[in-house]
Write an enzyme that holds these catalytic residues in place. Structure first.
Site, PDB file in Angstrom:
ATOM      1  CE  LYS A  59       1.188  -5.325   7.323  1.00 44.24           C
ATOM      2  NZ  LYS A  59       0.136  -5.367   6.493  1.00 44.24           N
ATOM      3  CB  THR A  60       5.641  -1.471   4.765  1.00 38.51           C
ATOM      4  OG1 THR A  60       5.684  -2.790   4.801  1.00 38.51           O
ATOM      5  CG2 THR A  60       7.245  -1.231   4.236  1.00 38.51           C
ATOM      6  CE  LYS A 110       2.002 -11.294   5.011  1.00 37.99           C
ATOM      7  NZ  LYS A 110       2.270 -10.249   5.921  1.00 37.99           N
ATOM      8  CG  ASP A 131       3.967  -8.160   7.323  1.00 40.00           C
ATOM      9  OD1 ASP A 131       3.290  -7.389   6.966  1.00 40.00           O
ATOM     10  OD2 ASP A 131       4.085  -9.225   6.603  1.00 40.00           O
ATOM     11  CB  SER A 159      -1.476  -7.129   1.996  1.00 37.35           C
ATOM     12  OG  SER A 159      -0.414  -6.923   1.105  1.00 37.35           O
ATOM     13  CG  HIS A 177      -0.790  -9.047   9.233  1.00 38.53           C
ATOM     14  ND1 HIS A 177      -1.773  -8.627   8.538  1.00 38.53           N
ATOM     15  CD2 HIS A 177       0.420  -9.096   8.524  1.00 38.53           C
ATOM     16  CE1 HIS A 177      -0.900  -8.566   7.156  1.00 38.53           C
ATOM     17  NE2 HIS A 177       0.167  -8.932   7.298  1.00 38.53           N
ATOM     18  NE  ARG A 193       4.585  -7.118  -1.607  1.00 33.64           N
ATOM     19  CZ  ARG A 193       4.107  -7.076  -0.567  1.00 33.64           C
ATOM     20  NH1 ARG A 193       4.533  -6.766   0.505  1.00 33.64           N
ATOM     21  NH2 ARG A 193       2.874  -7.224  -0.452  1.00 33.64           N
ATOM     22  NE  ARG A 235      -0.256 -12.372   1.319  1.00 32.40           N
ATOM     23  CZ  ARG A 235      -1.654 -12.521   1.500  1.00 32.40           C
ATOM     24  NH1 ARG A 235      -2.408 -13.437   1.522  1.00 32.40           N
ATOM     25  NH2 ARG A 235      -2.111 -11.143   1.405  1.00 32.40           N
TER      26      ARG A 235
HETATM   27  N1  LIG Z   1      -2.580   7.453   2.997  1.00 34.75           N
HETATM   28  C1  LIG Z   1      -1.892   6.350   2.846  1.00 34.75           C
HETATM   29  N2  LIG Z   1      -1.404   5.858   4.015  1.00 34.75           N
HETATM   30  C2  LIG Z   1      -0.384   4.779   3.653  1.00 34.75           C
HETATM   31  N3  LIG Z   1      -0.226   4.509   2.372  1.00 34.75           N
HETATM   32  C3  LIG Z   1      -0.551   4.986   1.261  1.00 34.75           C
HETATM   33  C4  LIG Z   1      -1.735   6.134   1.648  1.00 34.75           C
HETATM   34  N4  LIG Z   1      -1.993   6.297   0.390  1.00 34.75           N
HETATM   35  C5  LIG Z   1      -1.405   5.652  -0.634  1.00 34.75           C
HETATM   36  N5  LIG Z   1      -0.714   4.893   0.198  1.00 34.75           N
HETATM   37  C6  LIG Z   1       0.132   3.742  -0.863  1.00 34.75           C
HETATM   38  O1  LIG Z   1      -0.057   2.477  -0.256  1.00 34.75           O
HETATM   39  C7  LIG Z   1       0.561   1.456  -0.089  1.00 34.75           C
HETATM   40  C8  LIG Z   1       0.625   0.979   1.372  1.00 34.75           C
HETATM   41  O2  LIG Z   1       1.721  -0.346   1.325  1.00 34.75           O
HETATM   42  P1  LIG Z   1       2.341  -0.810   2.285  1.00 34.75           P
HETATM   43  O3  LIG Z   1       2.798   0.146   3.130  1.00 34.75           O
HETATM   44  O4  LIG Z   1       3.076  -1.669   1.844  1.00 34.75           O
HETATM   45  O5  LIG Z   1       1.119  -1.607   3.113  1.00 34.75           O
HETATM   46  P2  LIG Z   1       1.256  -3.164   3.844  1.00 34.75           P
HETATM   47  O6  LIG Z   1       2.566  -2.989   4.537  1.00 34.75           O
HETATM   48  O7  LIG Z   1       0.249  -2.860   5.068  1.00 34.75           O
HETATM   49  O8  LIG Z   1       1.048  -4.052   2.930  1.00 34.75           O
HETATM   50  C9  LIG Z   1       1.833   2.075  -0.522  1.00 34.75           C
HETATM   51  O9  LIG Z   1       2.199   1.788  -1.973  1.00 34.75           O
HETATM   52  C10 LIG Z   1       1.591   3.625  -0.117  1.00 34.75           C
HETATM   53  O10 LIG Z   1       2.438   4.330  -1.053  1.00 34.75           O
HETATM   54  C1  LIG Z   2       3.887  -9.993   2.259  1.00 32.99           C
HETATM   55  C2  LIG Z   2       2.973  -9.695   2.302  1.00 32.99           C
HETATM   56  O1  LIG Z   2       2.462  -8.796   3.111  1.00 32.99           O
HETATM   57  P1  LIG Z   2       2.079  -7.169   3.165  1.00 32.99           P
HETATM   58  O2  LIG Z   2       1.612  -7.021   2.017  1.00 32.99           O
HETATM   59  O3  LIG Z   2       1.349  -7.193   4.313  1.00 32.99           O
HETATM   60  O4  LIG Z   2       3.345  -6.394   3.361  1.00 32.99           O
HETATM   61  C3  LIG Z   2       1.904 -10.191   1.498  1.00 32.99           C
HETATM   62  O5  LIG Z   2       0.605  -9.945   1.843  1.00 32.99           O
HETATM   63  O6  LIG Z   2       1.931 -11.019   0.714  1.00 32.99           O
HETATM   64 MN   LIG Z   3       4.254  -4.461   4.476  1.00 38.64          MN
END
Ligand SMILES: Nc1ncnc2c1ncn2[C@@H]1O[C@H](COP(=O)(O)OP(=O)(O)O)[C@@H](O)[C@H]1O
Ligand SMILES: C=C(OP(=O)(O)O)C(=O)O
Ligand SMILES: [Mn+2]
Length: 531
Positions: free
Chosen positions: A243-244, A200, A258, A239, A219, A324, A60
């Protein structure tokens, strides 16, 4: 060429968007992929995933995002956090963008933002790129054919990556622009191919619109216990905090990864799909998300692959760390069909602490939850924002400052009331560093985070002994089955306990400094919960 599907009374011309070349309305996935291949926008990968690169922008561009300063929103926008654009500058931007679009092929999707029919927005997305149109079709909620026939957009997003803005003419900062106009109900996006701006952008709109209806926009990801949509957990987090990853739990039903709203009825997803990070994604640790990368129609962004075998290299972050994949929720076997469920029973606030000070889990009083929600302490994850190359500690209020058009205390008050009414249990979970700060320590093991969350969500954590954290005053479990005791006390994970104490003092100072701006905006009980 596939048939367009559109409300005959609401084509682009009816909105005053004229002179484009061929316009395709609401193409289905196969036709969008055919178009994207014909236009040389990407490549079909193994299993029928669509492989694209987003160009110069791979995350972003929050510094290039603007809110148009119209009379109607003047008082309600949090201007300290949202850069203003003058209406006349926006009008020029719109005019110039339409001129740039003349004669060119465009793709339109008419979609819903919001699973709850009472709350949703009808959003029209006009994309220069066929694959962007596929992305947003995955990410938002897809109307049924009869709903399309009468679809009238509340909001229109025009996304034109080949358009370059002119800061002098358009009142922006660079050639990249994301401009939200609440009066014209329009978002214009130029000079970025990062698809996340589309979703977003919709999130930012809903974050503005829903509080007026008493709905708390969040969020967060969300899931519920199998067969029990009244046992809901939400996971707030900026981010990269998990979460995911953490909401995709094979033992629970995924509501969304998200963006959610919390109304009197309960939580509802804003979206109809997910946007997962693929860096180091492992088929063993995350089989469901991994499988989506080899599925027909999934959009795979900025991943390096072998040109001969098309094998994806999950470890390669050379284009960006923010690789992604985007897919509809039904690509995940245990996803909710309705995207709606009850009020949260557990509220988890994810923080990625690059200092290694926070414990892996802490139980919060409602007042402490409010304090941490407003503080929003975490780190920015490399690649997610333009220019962020290593974990960058930040106080991102509401765990999503870049998407909050209103003042934090407005969201805080809404959440406070909802927590009070629901009696939800609140937790702070550190998915960041342990054993030392970034550079010295290591990332919290996902296995440990998952074990702690399972114990929190199934109630077993309520039966263990807790200690009071001497720095933050919240309660931390002493021992949890399946997790090394040492890990629960971050001070013990550091080689040098005095260095831990010094880092903790420094962090507390940062919290105090940051919270000054909220001191007179919260009630005494929240002030009392502050450190
Ligand atoms: N303890 C942990 N808990 C959650 N994610 C972790 C952890 N350690 C490493 N990671 C990594 O961090 C990243 C978290 O990203 P994601 O789940 O996409 O976050 P968000 O959805 O909040 O943007 C992933 O690549 C995951 O593999
Ligand atoms: C799409 C996004 O969300 P997130 O990384 O929280 O999954 C972003 O921050 O660009
Ligand atoms: Mn996410």
């Amino acid at each position: 060429m596939a048939q367009s599907r559109v409300n005959p009374n609401c084509k682009l011309e009816d909105q005053g968007i004229e002179g484009l070349g061929r316009v395709h309305y609401n193409l289905l996935e196969p036709a969008l992929i055919e178009a994207a291949i014909r236009r040389d926008e990407g490549k079909l990968g193994l299993g029928g995933a669509f492989l694209v690169s987003t160009g110069a922008k791979t995350g972003r561009s929050p510094k290039d995002k603007f809110v148009v300063r119209t009379a109607g929103v003047e008082d309600s926008i949090w201007w300290d956090n949202n850069a203003p654009m003058e209406p006349a500058a926006f009008d020029r931007l719109y005019e110039d963008m339409l001129a740039h679009m003349k004669g060119k092929e465009y793709f339109v999707q008419d979609l819903f933002g919001g699973a709850d029919p009472e709350q949703r927005l009808d959003v029209r997305v006009v994309s220069e790129l066929a694959w962007h149109n596929l992305f947003i079709r995955h990410l938002l909620r897809r109307p049924e054919a009869p709903e399309l026939a009468s679809f009238t957009p509340d909001w229109t997003i025009i996304n034109c990556p080949s358009f370059k803005a002119d800061p002098a003419r358009h009142g922006c900062r660079s050639e990249t622009v994301i401009a939200l106009n609440f009066e014209r109900r329009m978002i214009l996006i130029g000079n970025t191919g990062y698809a996340g701006e589309n979703k977003k952008g919709v999130f930012t709109l809903l974050n503005y619109i829903l509080p007026e209806r008493g709905v708390m926009p969040m969020h967060c990801s969300a899931n519920h216990a199998p067969g029990d949509p009244s046992d809901v957990a939400v996971f707030f987090g900026l981010s990269g905090t998990g979460k995911t990853t953490l909401s995709a739990d094979p033992s629970r039903v995924l509501i969304g990864d998200d963006e959610h709203g919390w109304s009197d009825k309960g939580v509802f997803n804003f979206e109809g799909g997910c946007y997962a990070k693929t860096i180091n994604l492992s088929p063993e640790a995350e089989p469901e998300i991994y499988a989506t990368t080899h599925r027909f129609g999934t959009v795979v962004e900025n991943m390096v692959y072998d040109p001969d075998t098309l094998e994806l290299d999950f470890a390669d972050g050379s284009i960006t760390e923010n690789t992604r994949c985007a897919y509809p929720l039904d690509a995940i076997s245990n996803a909710s069909e309705t995207g709606m469920a009850g009020a949260p029973k557990n509220i988890i606030m994810l923080t990625s602490d690059a200092y290694g000070v926070m414990p892996p889990i802490a139980r919060l009083t409602p007042q402490q939850a409010m304090y941490h929600f407003l503080s929003g302490f975490t780190s920015k994850t490399p690649g997610t924002e333009d220019g962020v190359v290593e974990p960058q500690p930040t106080f991102s209020t509401c765990f999503g400052a870049p998407f909050m058009p209103r003042r934090p205390e407005e969201y805080g008050k809404l959440l406070e009331k909802r927590i009070e009414k629901s009696g939800a249990t609140c937790w702070l979970v550190n998915t960041g560093w342990t054993g030392g700060p970034f550079g010295t320590g290591k990332r919290m093991p996902i296995k440990a985070t998952r074990a702690l969350l399972s114990a929190a969500l199934d109630g077993s954590l309520n039966n263990v002994e807790f200690r009071k954290d001497p720095n933050f005053g919240f309660e931390v479990p002493v021992s949890v089955p399946g997790v090394e005791d040492r890990l629960l006390d971050p001070r013990q994970t550091w080689a040098d306990a005095a260095a831990y104490d010094a880092q903790a003092e420094k962090l507390k100072g940062m919290f105090r400094e940051n919270f000054k701006k909220y001191q007179d905006k919260v009630d005494q009980d929240v002030r009392d919960a502050a450190i």
